[in-house]
Design an enzyme around this catalytic site. Structure first.
Site, mmCIF file in Angstrom:
data_model
loop_
_atom_site.group_PDB
_atom_site.id
_atom_site.type_symbol
_atom_site.label_atom_id
_atom_site.label_comp_id
_atom_site.label_asym_id
_atom_site.label_seq_id
_atom_site.Cartn_x
_atom_site.Cartn_y
_atom_site.Cartn_z
ATOM 1 N N LYS A 173 -6.749 -14.977 5.958
ATOM 2 C CA LYS A 173 -7.154 -13.685 6.537
ATOM 3 C C LYS A 173 -7.432 -12.652 5.462
ATOM 4 C CE LYS A 173 -3.022 -11.534 5.846
ATOM 5 N NZ LYS A 173 -2.724 -10.174 5.361
ATOM 6 N N SER B 133 -5.080 -1.702 4.699
ATOM 7 C CA SER B 133 -5.300 -3.034 4.137
ATOM 8 C C SER B 133 -5.906 -2.956 2.738
ATOM 9 C CB SER B 133 -6.228 -3.842 5.055
ATOM 10 O OG SER B 133 -6.686 -5.003 4.406
ATOM 11 N N ARG B 134 -5.202 -3.509 1.751
ATOM 12 C CA ARG B 134 -5.729 -3.518 0.381
ATOM 13 C C ARG B 134 -6.934 -4.448 0.264
ATOM 14 N NH1 ARG B 134 -0.112 -3.563 -0.546
ATOM 15 N NH2 ARG B 134 -0.112 -5.807 -0.870
ATOM 16 N N ALA C 289 3.642 -2.724 5.666
ATOM 17 C CA ALA C 289 5.010 -2.405 5.267
ATOM 18 C C ALA C 289 5.407 -0.983 5.643
ATOM 19 C CB ALA C 289 5.155 -2.608 3.759
ATOM 20 N N VAL D 284 -1.194 -5.476 -5.704
ATOM 21 C CA VAL D 284 -1.822 -6.791 -5.557
ATOM 22 C C VAL D 284 -2.649 -6.850 -4.268
ATOM 23 C CG1 VAL D 284 -1.386 -9.251 -5.237
ATOM 24 C CG2 VAL D 284 -0.013 -7.946 -6.863
ATOM 25 N N TRP E 65 6.648 -4.861 0.929
ATOM 26 C CA TRP E 65 7.039 -5.654 2.086
ATOM 27 C C TRP E 65 8.513 -6.028 2.026
ATOM 28 C CZ3 TRP E 65 7.015 -5.914 6.712
ATOM 29 C CH2 TRP E 65 6.891 -7.048 7.526
ATOM 30 N N ARG F 97 13.770 -7.249 -10.274
ATOM 31 C CA ARG F 97 13.961 -7.805 -11.616
ATOM 32 C C ARG F 97 14.315 -6.735 -12.654
ATOM 33 N NH1 ARG F 97 12.008 -12.637 -13.067
ATOM 34 N NH2 ARG F 97 10.597 -12.604 -11.269
#
Length: 336
Positions: A185, A258-259, A134, A283, A11, A30
């Site tokens: 959601k 959608s995960r 995304a 995730v 995203w 990072r």
């Protein structure tokens, strides 16, 4: 405008790509090795392999430099919810910040705006959310989002940063409602995925299972649960009927990308949760936020039976068939 996006997941990468045509954008990650690879390949191979990065998009692993770049413009936190508190803590004085993460913080049960009030009460902060995959944003496919903050100027800054011909951004003064919609959601999408998975399995076996009627019921009653919790937290009821509520719920509960929906489908196949998470590789916020959503609702005296059933499945107290039976076997009552 100078924009720093902190977090190079799917995203964050997609929004950085969308914004860099009109603004000076730095995308921070990072891991220096990952940044070097993205710099060489001009793509995020792990999260968005099919989305080329424009040459104008700057990449960095230097957090201080990224923060300094966005200090006079906009800083966007694109990490998971678990890292929001630590990222807020390093914001420079005078920074204006929106976050993309959706969910309740594990342990505290707090939403993003509540964390911000504790960590950076002196800064203008808010949330950018809405029905969005995304991959589609990075590809320039039409999408609509909501920029929400108690600070009207910041909400409008989010519009100025990301509104374009293909990305429509609305402003909102209700970050509470927007955050509840974005958090809950994901849990509802797991429930709908379970129902759809049971339907597919039943079709293959030539027997009757939950149908599209069950999907419609779960989405509608899931929205009612979202509204009840949002109202208890001080949100405006109409927010949950907009993009960040109903819109995001429909997309996440029915979209193939959608995960969280995928988690439900795989649970209905009989896979255990560790195997599912390993297969996903990314995730699925609903898995981690579901127990926290339920605990927060219970502390407020808000009834959320679909959420409770999802938690029971995730924690092994019910199988998917038992969860559907428990929901359908509830006592009849007035809809409102």
């Amino acid at each position: 405008m100078k924009i720093s996006v902190l977090g190079a997941g799917a995203w964050g990468t997609a929004l950085a790509i969308a914004a860099c045509a009109r603004h000076e954008v730095v995308l921070w990650a990072r891991d220096a090795a990952s940044v070097a690879t993205m710099q060489a390949e001009r793509r995020n191979a792990r999260y968005l392999p099919d989305a080329p990065m424009p040459e104008s998009l700057r990449l960095s692993s230097d957090l201080s430099a990224a923060l300094a770049h966005g200090q006079g413009g906009l800083i966007v936190i694109a990490t998971p919810m678990a890292a929001l508190r630590s990222m807020l803590a390093v914001l420079p004085a005078g920074a204006r910040c929106l976050w993309l993460c959706k969910g309740f913080e594990a342990g505290t049960g707090q939403l993003g705006h509540e964390i911000a009030r504790e960590v950076v009460p002196h800064l203008a902060t808010g949330v950018l959310s809405g029905p969005s995959f995304a991959q589609e944003v990075a590809a320039g496919q039409p999408t609509a989002l909501v920029s929400a903050s108690e600070h009207a100027e910041l909400a409008q800054l989010g519009v100025a940063a990301f509104h374009s011909e293909r990305l429509r951004v609305y402003s909102s003064a209700d970050p509470v409602g927007v955050e509840v919609g974005g958090a809950v959601k994901n849990v509802m999408a797991i429930a709908v995925g379970i129902a759809d998975g049971l339907r597919l399995a039943a079709d293959l076996q030539g027997r009757k299972g939950p149908g599209l009627n069950a999907r419609a019921a779960l989405i509608t009653r899931g929205l009612a649960e979202m509204q009840r919790l949002a109202l208890a937290l001080g949100a405006s009821p109409e927010t949950l009927l907009g993009l960040a509520g109903l819109g995001d719920l429909v997309l996440t509960a029915t979209g193939d990308l959608s995960r969280n929906r995928r988690v439900g489908l795989l649970l209905a196949e009989g896979l255990d949760l560790p195997a599912i998470l390993q297969r996903l590789g990314h995730v699925a916020e609903g898995v981690y936020s579901a127990p926290t959503v339920l605990a927060r609702a219970q502390s407020l005296g808000v009834e959320m039976p679909i959420t409770a059933a999802v938690v029971d499945v995730l924690e092994g107290r019910l199988d998917t068939h038992g969860a559907m039976e428990a929901l359908m076997g509830r006592q009849a009552k007035s809809e409102w």
